[in-house]
Each structure stands twice: as C-alpha cells, then as structure tokens.
Enzyme design. Structure first.
Site, PDB file in Angstrom:
ATOM      1  N   GLU A 251       0.888  -1.176   0.000  1.00  0.00           N
ATOM      2  CA  GLU A 251       0.000   0.000   0.000  1.00  0.00           C
ATOM      3  C   GLU A 251       0.913   1.210   0.000  1.00  0.00           C
ATOM      4  OE1 GLU A 251      -3.527   0.264   0.293  1.00  0.00           O
ATOM      5  OE2 GLU A 251      -3.507  -1.824  -0.295  1.00  0.00           O
ATOM      6  N   CYS A 285      -1.547   9.278   2.688  1.00  0.00           N
ATOM      7  CA  CYS A 285      -1.353   8.758   1.329  1.00  0.00           C
ATOM      8  C   CYS A 285      -2.414   9.299   0.370  1.00  0.00           C
ATOM      9  CB  CYS A 285      -1.381   7.237   1.351  1.00  0.00           C
ATOM     10  SG  CYS A 285      -2.842   6.567   2.166  1.00  0.00           S
TER      11      CYS A 285
HETATM   12  P1  NAD Z   1       8.777   4.708   4.116  1.00  0.00           P
HETATM   13  O1  NAD Z   1       8.543   3.896   2.910  1.00  0.00           O
HETATM   14  O2  NAD Z   1       9.999   5.546   4.148  1.00  0.00           O
HETATM   15  O3  NAD Z   1       8.863   3.765   5.391  1.00  0.00           O
HETATM   16  C1  NAD Z   1       7.796   3.019   5.904  1.00  0.00           C
HETATM   17  C2  NAD Z   1       8.345   2.067   6.939  1.00  0.00           C
HETATM   18  O4  NAD Z   1       9.040   1.056   6.234  1.00  0.00           O
HETATM   19  C3  NAD Z   1       9.374   2.698   7.869  1.00  0.00           C
HETATM   20  O5  NAD Z   1       8.756   3.059   9.088  1.00  0.00           O
HETATM   21  C4  NAD Z   1      10.412   1.621   8.060  1.00  0.00           C
HETATM   22  O6  NAD Z   1      10.180   0.948   9.275  1.00  0.00           O
HETATM   23  C5  NAD Z   1      10.175   0.628   6.954  1.00  0.00           C
HETATM   24  N1  NAD Z   1      11.258   0.561   5.957  1.00  0.00           N
HETATM   25  C6  NAD Z   1      11.919   1.575   5.378  1.00  0.00           C
HETATM   26  N2  NAD Z   1      12.805   1.102   4.465  1.00  0.00           N
HETATM   27  C7  NAD Z   1      12.687  -0.251   4.481  1.00  0.00           C
HETATM   28  C8  NAD Z   1      13.310  -1.309   3.754  1.00  0.00           C
HETATM   29  N3  NAD Z   1      14.236  -1.064   2.814  1.00  0.00           N
HETATM   30  N4  NAD Z   1      12.934  -2.574   4.020  1.00  0.00           N
HETATM   31  C9  NAD Z   1      11.978  -2.844   4.937  1.00  0.00           C
HETATM   32  N5  NAD Z   1      11.363  -1.879   5.661  1.00  0.00           N
HETATM   33  C10 NAD Z   1      11.696  -0.600   5.426  1.00  0.00           C
HETATM   34  O7  NAD Z   1       7.474   5.583   4.329  1.00  0.00           O
HETATM   35  P2  NAD Z   1       7.157   6.688   5.436  1.00  0.00           P
HETATM   36  O8  NAD Z   1       7.867   7.950   5.077  1.00  0.00           O
HETATM   37  O9  NAD Z   1       7.336   6.136   6.782  1.00  0.00           O
HETATM   38  O10 NAD Z   1       5.567   6.849   5.198  1.00  0.00           O
HETATM   39  C11 NAD Z   1       5.065   7.695   4.278  1.00  0.00           C
HETATM   40  C12 NAD Z   1       4.722   6.991   2.986  1.00  0.00           C
HETATM   41  O11 NAD Z   1       3.741   5.990   3.226  1.00  0.00           O
HETATM   42  C13 NAD Z   1       4.101   7.914   1.955  1.00  0.00           C
HETATM   43  O12 NAD Z   1       4.634   7.635   0.699  1.00  0.00           O
HETATM   44  C14 NAD Z   1       2.624   7.557   2.016  1.00  0.00           C
HETATM   45  O13 NAD Z   1       1.907   7.868   0.855  1.00  0.00           O
HETATM   46  C15 NAD Z   1       2.699   6.105   2.271  1.00  0.00           C
HETATM   47  N6  NAD Z   1       1.421   5.616   2.826  1.00  0.00           N
HETATM   48  C16 NAD Z   1       0.614   4.804   2.067  1.00  0.00           C
HETATM   49  C17 NAD Z   1      -0.627   4.384   2.552  1.00  0.00           C
HETATM   50  C18 NAD Z   1      -1.566   3.529   1.738  1.00  0.00           C
HETATM   51  O14 NAD Z   1      -2.498   2.960   2.310  1.00  0.00           O
HETATM   52  N7  NAD Z   1      -1.405   3.412   0.441  1.00  0.00           N
HETATM   53  C19 NAD Z   1      -1.026   4.777   3.824  1.00  0.00           C
HETATM   54  C20 NAD Z   1      -0.187   5.605   4.567  1.00  0.00           C
HETATM   55  C21 NAD Z   1       1.053   5.997   4.063  1.00  0.00           C
END
Ligand code: NAD
Length: 488
Positions: A251, A285
């Site tokens: 997501e 998001c």
């Molecule tokens: P991010 O992708 O930087 O990180 C999300 C989480 O993933 C982090 O808290 C970390 O624990 C983990 N992570 C980071 N790199 C990783 C890797 N290489 N391998 C495994 N785990 C890893 O995102 P963010 O900045 O924390 O959140 C914001 C993003 O999330 C935005 O792009 C937003 O649109 C998206 N989002 C999507 C939805 C949806 O339902 N589609 C909902 C909320 C947020």
C-alpha cells in the site's frame, strides 16, 4: 485522556515486554520537547519475534481454531474502543494530530478488527462434484508468519489494517512499527498483546525502522509481507522479497487529483478540498494534492480557496482551536519547503505561500502553513512527486477528456475525487480514472467491507474488503475419490 507518554516504550515479543540495548528519545513535533524514551529495535529483537511467531503458528490452536480467532479479534476491538481517548492523546502528543484527526484515525481500529473477526468466521472455500465419485474442494490455509511494516503517519489505523486480516486468516505476526511513534506503538502493543485468550507469540510488535524491516523482508521464515509506506521503499521490498519468492501486499504513495467540473457545488466542494489538503497535515497517502479545475470556475475557486487556506489555524493538538497540527519533524519541514521553492523557480505561481512557521510561539515546533501553487506544466516535480505535506497544486482544464488525461498522467493511482452535479459524468469519469478509489463529491471515505489499494505505482494487492485475506492465505485444492460410485 492520556497525554503523557510512558517513560520507556518497549517491544512486545512472545507475550511479554522486551527491552533493547539502545534507547532513544521520543519527541513532541509541536514543541520539539522530549516526551519519553523508547527501546530501538534491531535484528536481534526481530529474529526473536519471528521465532516466537513460528512457535505460535506451529501451536496449532491459533491456525486451526477460527472461533478462537474471532473471539480474540472482537475482544481486541473492545479494548481499542475503550482506550480511544488515550490513543488520541498520544497521537496528539507524539504524532501531532489534532484530536479530531486522531479520533478519525483511531475509529478505524475497532471497525477493522470486528470486520476481520467476521471474516474469520465467514471464510468459505468452494467444492464441486467434478464427476460421479469425484469431488474437489478448495480450502484456504494461513501461510505462516506475516511480516507487517507500517509507516508513522497513521500507525494505529494502518498497523491494525494489516494485523487484523493476518490474524483472521490464522497467521501469526511480527509488526515493525515506526520509531517516530514509539509511545503510540507501546499502547498498540498493550491493547493487542494483553488481549484475553491471545496465545503468546501470535502477535509481536517491534519499534524499529528500515534495518528491522529489512530483516523481516529477507527472512526465509516470513512468507508474506504486508507493507504500507512509500513507493520507493515498496519497490525495494518487492525486489528483496523476490529472493524467497514471498508474497507482498504493498500500500504505497499517492498523488490524489481532485477534479472540479464547472457544474460542481462549490459550497460543498471547497471545504472538502481544504480537508483533503490539511487532514494529518498533508501527511496522508490520500492527501488531495492536485486540484484540477474547469477554466470557467477557476477564478472563483482561486479566490475562495485562497481565503480558506490562508485562514486555516495551525497549532498543537493541545489547542482545541487547531485545525492542522505540525509536520512529523523539522527536517521534513525543510524538505517540503525545498520542493515548494524549486517549484516556484520552475514557474509555479504562488496563490498562497504558506510555508514554515519561523516566529512566534509555534516556532519551536515543525509547523508548515498550507500552500497553493498554480501550475500549467503537468511534468513539474511538484505535480508528479508525492510531497507528503500541505502543498496543493492547481491546474485548469477545458474538457472532460483533458481532466481525465491530466489526472491519469501520474506514476500514482491510489485515489481521486470528482465534483459535479451531473448524473452521468461522475460515474463515466470514475470508470476512466486509473485509481483504486474514486469518491464523487467527497474525499477519503473508507469502509472495511470495500477494497482499498492502488493502481500503478500506488501498490500491489488490496487492503480491506474481502480481498484483504489473499495476502495471508494459500489456496489448496484437495481431490477426493470417496468411493461413492455404486459397485456392481
Ligand atoms: P517509508 O517507505 O519511508 O517507510 C515506511 C516504513 O518502512 C518505515 O517506518 C520503516 O520501518 C520501513 N522501511 C523503510 N525502508 C525499508 C526497507 N528497505 N525494508 C523494509 N522496511 C523498510 O514511508 P514513510 O515515510 O514512513 O511513510 C510515508 C509513505 O507511506 C508515503 O509515501 C505515504 O503515501 C505512504 N502511505 C501509504 C498508505 C496507503 O495505504 N497506500 C497509507 C499511509 C502511508
């Protein structure tokens, strides 16, 4: 309401609280003040959580007893509901959400848990008598340990959105929750972990980041990953998960267009546009970040929206007058403002500058006022890339086809809104949009019984709805020759 954090927030592994060698500070983004500390998880804690989850899965009470799973999920729902005020208080303190917006997030948890409790009971396979004396049946079985990775922007709603279907399916789980919300994570862990009848090891939570997430993704003992986060990280996870051919539910990010046709009811539409931009301070998001306006109503929209955005009251959750809280931290304020400055130098016209709050009582916090930029070039980075802050671009169009083409000219396809009083046009446009959710005369309306997810770069698979279970089950075909053919 609990607006004080626990002194040291811990992990929940194998039915108990677990510390780490490293402790870090939890910070209130509205003030920059330290509100507590947390144990920062590492590979050691993740591995121990995976082992606990494997033992619990082998159990086998959990994976074979759907009545138990439904009971536990319903009890968890009650526990989240009963502690709503505490969750809202902590989201305000640590995540910056105004209390209204915190309530919006927290309300999802019990609903999602109850829907999945029902899903655990209503799961039904298919069967048929292929020919005389030959029966086929398909059953769904849990895949094993589910790795759940949730982002900081809505840890309660999004953590539970993945955990509940994993548990309903009969999986056990390890949740990697974000370090930015360690205090909230600790309350999630308490509400989940201490649920009556939940066997130890079935649900484990770690506060961590990319290092701990990566251990989950690369573990041969975790056959499915349910990830919510950015598109860039989603791509990395999919590539790493390929090593073990594990399944991934992703997501990801969005760049939601809000299309205002010339027959839109602007008294209804403009307040929705404002909410779509400022809910969770644009760190959602589904944040409405691209406003597409028919040229005939552009002048009215420009003037009225500018006044509404300039009047948004930015402030901490502790002030009941606040309509929009802070950004998660100061580096993100700087990142967002750099995108706005670059856009201005690339030709974007400023309608409302907004920007960082650098003086007065809010200056110590990570506040950013809403910004409205008018653009004509759809390829500008501010139009194409997710900003993850309260920055809205406005573009005009003259035909329905042009509006659809502009909306679809994006890597993302998570959600879209269409505003029109016509009967036929909204459905026609909704069908043409490359988007997992489309709202007509509304924005971000989500229900557990309906699928949510992204087209294109916004994701793979679906959360919510009946499709949600597919990330956590294997389908098994069993062929029977039961000897029902009459013997001579
Ligand atoms: P991010 O992708 O930087 O990180 C999300 C989480 O993933 C982090 O808290 C970390 O624990 C983990 N992570 C980071 N790199 C990783 C890797 N290489 N391998 C495994 N785990 C890893 O995102 P963010 O900045 O924390 O959140 C914001 C993003 O999330 C935005 O792009 C937003 O649109 C998206 N989002 C999507 C939805 C949806 O339902 N589609 C909902 C909320 C947020």
């Amino acid at each position: 309401m609990n607006t004080t954090a626990k002194s040291t927030a811990l992990h929940w592994i194998d039915g108990g609280w677990v510390d780490s060698d490293e402790h870090r500070d939890s910070v209130n983004p509205a003030t920059g003040q330290v509100i507590g500390s947390y144990a920062m998880g590492g590979p050691k804690e993740v591995r121990s959580a995976i082992e606990a989850a494997q033992r619990a899965f082998a159990g086998p009470a959990w994976r074979t007893d759907r009545l138990l799973r439904a009971r536990v999920l319903n009890r968890m729902a009650d526990r989240f509901e009963a502690r709503t005020d505490d969750l809202v208080g902590l989201l305000g303190l640590e995540n910056g959400k105004t209390h209204d917006q915190g309530r919006l997030e927290v309300a999802f948890a019990p609903e999602t848990l109850r829907f999945n409790a029902a899903l655990a009971l209503t799961d039904a396979g298919t069967n048929s008598q292929v020919s005389d004396g030959e029966l086929s049946l398909v059953v769904r079985q849990p895949v094993g340990v589910a790795g759940i990775i949730a982002p900081w922007n809505s840890p309660v709603a999004l953590g539970i959105r993945s955990l509940a279907p994993a548990l309903a399916a009969g999986c056990t789980a390890v949740m990697n929750l974000p370090r930015q919300t360690a205090q909230v994570n600790s309350l999630i862990a308490e509400l989940v972990g201490e649920t009556e009848e939940l066997p130890p090891g079935v649900a484990n939570t770690i506060t961590g980041g990319h290092v701990t997430g990566d251990v989950l993704v690369r573990s041969a003992d975790v056959p499915t990953i349910s990830f919510t986060g950015s598109t860039a990280t989603g791509k990395d996870i999919m590539a790493a998960a390929a090593l073990h051919l594990k399944r991934v539910g992703l997501e990801l990010g969005g760049k939601t267009p809000l299309i205002l046709f010339e027959d839109a009811d602007l008294r209804l539409a403009l307040p929705v546009v404002v909410s779509a931009l400022i809910v969770f301070s644009g760190q959602f998001c589904m944040t409405g970040s691209r406003l597409l306006v028919h040229e005939r109503i552009a002048e009215q929209v420009r003037t009225e929206l500018a006044a509404m955005l300039a009047a948004v009251k930015v402030g901490p959750a502790s002030d009941p007058e606040s309509q929009m809280g802070p950004i998660i931290d100061k580096p993100n304020v700087e990142r967002i403002d750099k995108i706005v400055q670059d856009a201005m130098s690339q030709g974007a016209k400023v309608i409302v500058r907004g920007g960082p709050v650098s003086d007065g009582p809010l200056a110590a916090g990570a506040f950013y006022r809403p910004t409205l930029l008018e653009v004509s070039d759809n390829s500008l980075p501010v139009v194409q890339n997710e900003v993850f802050g309260p920055v809205l671009t406005m573009q005009t169009f003259s035909t329905e086809a042009e509006a659809i083409a502009l909306a679809n000219d994006s890597e993302y396809g998570l959600s879209a809104s269409v505003f029109s009083r016509d009967i036929d046009r909204p459905l026609r446009v909704a069908l043409a949009l490359e988007s997992g959710s489309v709202w007509v005369n509304d924005w971000a309306r989500l229900h557990d019984q309906f699928e949510e997810g992204g087209f294109k770069g916004s994701g793979v698979g679906r959360m919510r709805g009946f499709a949600v279970i597919d990330d956590f089950v294997e389908y098994k075909h069993i062929r029977l020759r039961p000897g029902t053919t009459p013997t001579a």
